[in-house]
Design an enzyme around this catalytic site. Structure first.
Site, PDB file in Angstrom:
ATOM      1  N   HIS A 103     -15.389  16.540  23.513  1.00  0.00           N
ATOM      2  CA  HIS A 103     -14.139  16.561  24.269  1.00  0.00           C
ATOM      3  C   HIS A 103     -13.113  17.513  23.655  1.00  0.00           C
ATOM      4  CE1 HIS A 103     -11.200  15.102  27.084  1.00  0.00           C
ATOM      5  NE2 HIS A 103     -10.366  14.760  26.117  1.00  0.00           N
ATOM      6  N   SER A 145      -7.822  17.672  28.980  1.00  0.00           N
ATOM      7  CA  SER A 145      -7.935  16.223  29.013  1.00  0.00           C
ATOM      8  C   SER A 145      -6.967  15.639  30.050  1.00  0.00           C
ATOM      9  CB  SER A 145      -7.695  15.644  27.614  1.00  0.00           C
ATOM     10  OG  SER A 145      -8.008  14.272  27.565  1.00  0.00           O
ATOM     11  N   ASP A 156     -19.104  17.141  26.391  1.00  0.00           N
ATOM     12  CA  ASP A 156     -18.013  16.165  26.523  1.00  0.00           C
ATOM     13  C   ASP A 156     -18.572  14.843  27.054  1.00  0.00           C
ATOM     14  OD1 ASP A 156     -15.641  14.786  26.988  1.00  0.00           O
ATOM     15  OD2 ASP A 156     -14.632  16.497  27.909  1.00  0.00           O
TER      16      ASP A 156
END
Length: 343
Positions: free
Chosen positions: A312, A129, A283
């Protein structure tokens, strides 16, 4: 008592032209630095993470085994340990905390490594991320130092769609009357809970909810999942800290600095490291299509999506998907076994 160290940066000049007085970078290391200094792995934290959240990756038998690697985990600015709205003195506290870019963070990490720890080469930079955003930045801005990168569930810049999603998260938090433009006296609990519910709709895939996979994770029903997995974990974090990190995320772009002057293709071409780029196949923040565009413009990169229903969250190690975790760990082991690009 703390389980991390603090590196004092002093008055830290920011990309915006502002200066953050008495800036501090919290970090922790795992394992031992080899005499040759060639076993260093940098693992930047993700949004809302602290170094302790990264520790499931650092275990005997896994790719990032501290018996083999010296792992450095810098806490990002805004996470409540490094300089943040919640721990900075007036007049730079709360909503007045300076805007921090990924470049501001990576420059601080570079100084920590080179001037404080005496490290000039990184065998690997990896993160998920916002940790992946920092990973791409390291590859583009310090190709002379980085041998390999493996970003998971992230990209080299924040897309417009991703930016708009984060606007919804911000609105949910700041609409709480208790927020008071960041000068709250009591925790804006309603806003933090609303923020959690917005995250929940985006962090997992449509298939995750269609198949009611939250029941397999031990939750009684959907409401129990939304409350315990998404609302309550936000309540122990500072709202201004959360907003500071969102601003950094929204403005992430490896080409934004004067070095590349907005030329995204040029910035991607500057990443000379051996790379495996691993988006989550479902995602919604950083879709595989964005990474495919990036990999096509990187000299030594491979696109390897994580086949996962967890959106995600596919790149993490939460224990909810052993298959995802094994897939990522295998790629890390493979990449670390390849010869590095530095000579």
């Amino acid at each position: 008592m703390t389980d991390y160290e603090m590196y004092e940066l002093g008055d830290w000049p920011l990309e915006s032209g502002e200066v953050l007085p008495d800036a501090r970078l919290a970090y922790k290391t795992y394992g031992n630095l080899a005499p040759s200094h060639d076993n260093v792995v940098l693992f930047p934290t993700a949004y809302g993470q602290r170094h302790t959240d990264c520790e499931p990756f650092f275990q005997e038998g896994l790719a990032l085994d501290p018996q083999r690697w010296f792992i450095v985990v810098p806490n990002m600015f805004g996470n409540g340990l490094s300089s943040s709205p919640s721990n900075t003195r007036p007049p730079h506290d709360r909503g007045r905390f300076p805007r921090m870019t990924i470049d501001d963070m990576v420059r601080a990490q570079h100084r920590l490594l080179t001037e404080h720890l005496g490290i000039e080469r990184l065998a690997l930079v990896t993160g998920t991320s916002m940790g992946a955003l920092q990973t791409f930045h390291w590859g583009a801005h310090h190709p002379e130092m980085v041998e390999r990168i493996l970003p998971t569930c992230g990209a080299a810049r924040c897309s417009v769609h991703n930016y708009v999603f984060l606007e919804g998260v911000k609105a949910a938090l700041t609409c709480d009357p208790a927020f008071k433009d960041g000068d709250y006296e009591e925790r804006p609990e309603r806003g933090l809970r609303a923020m959690g519910r917005v995250w929940a709709g985006w962090a997992l895939s449509q298939a995750f909810y269609r198949e009611r996979r939250y029941l397999e994770l031990g939750f009684a029903d959907l409401e129990d999942y939304l409350v315990r997995a998404w609302e309550e974990p936000r309540l122990d974090r500072d709202a201004n800290d959360m907003l500071s990190m969102i601003w950094t995320w929204q403005h992430a772009d490896i080409a934004a600095s004067p070095r590349f002057n907005g030329d995204f293709a040029k910035a991607l071409a500057a990443i000379e490291a051996e790379a495996i780029v691993m988006p989550g196949s479902t995602d919604l923040y950083f879709p595989p299509e964005d990474n495919a565009y990036e990999v096509a413009r990187m000299p030594h990169a491979e696109l390897r999506p994580i086949p996962s229903i967890f959106g995600h969250g596919a790149g993490g190690r939460s224990g909810r998907s052993p298959e995802d975790e094994a897939f990522v760990d295998a790629a890390l082991k493979e990449l670390l076994a390849r010869p590095g690009r530095l000579r």
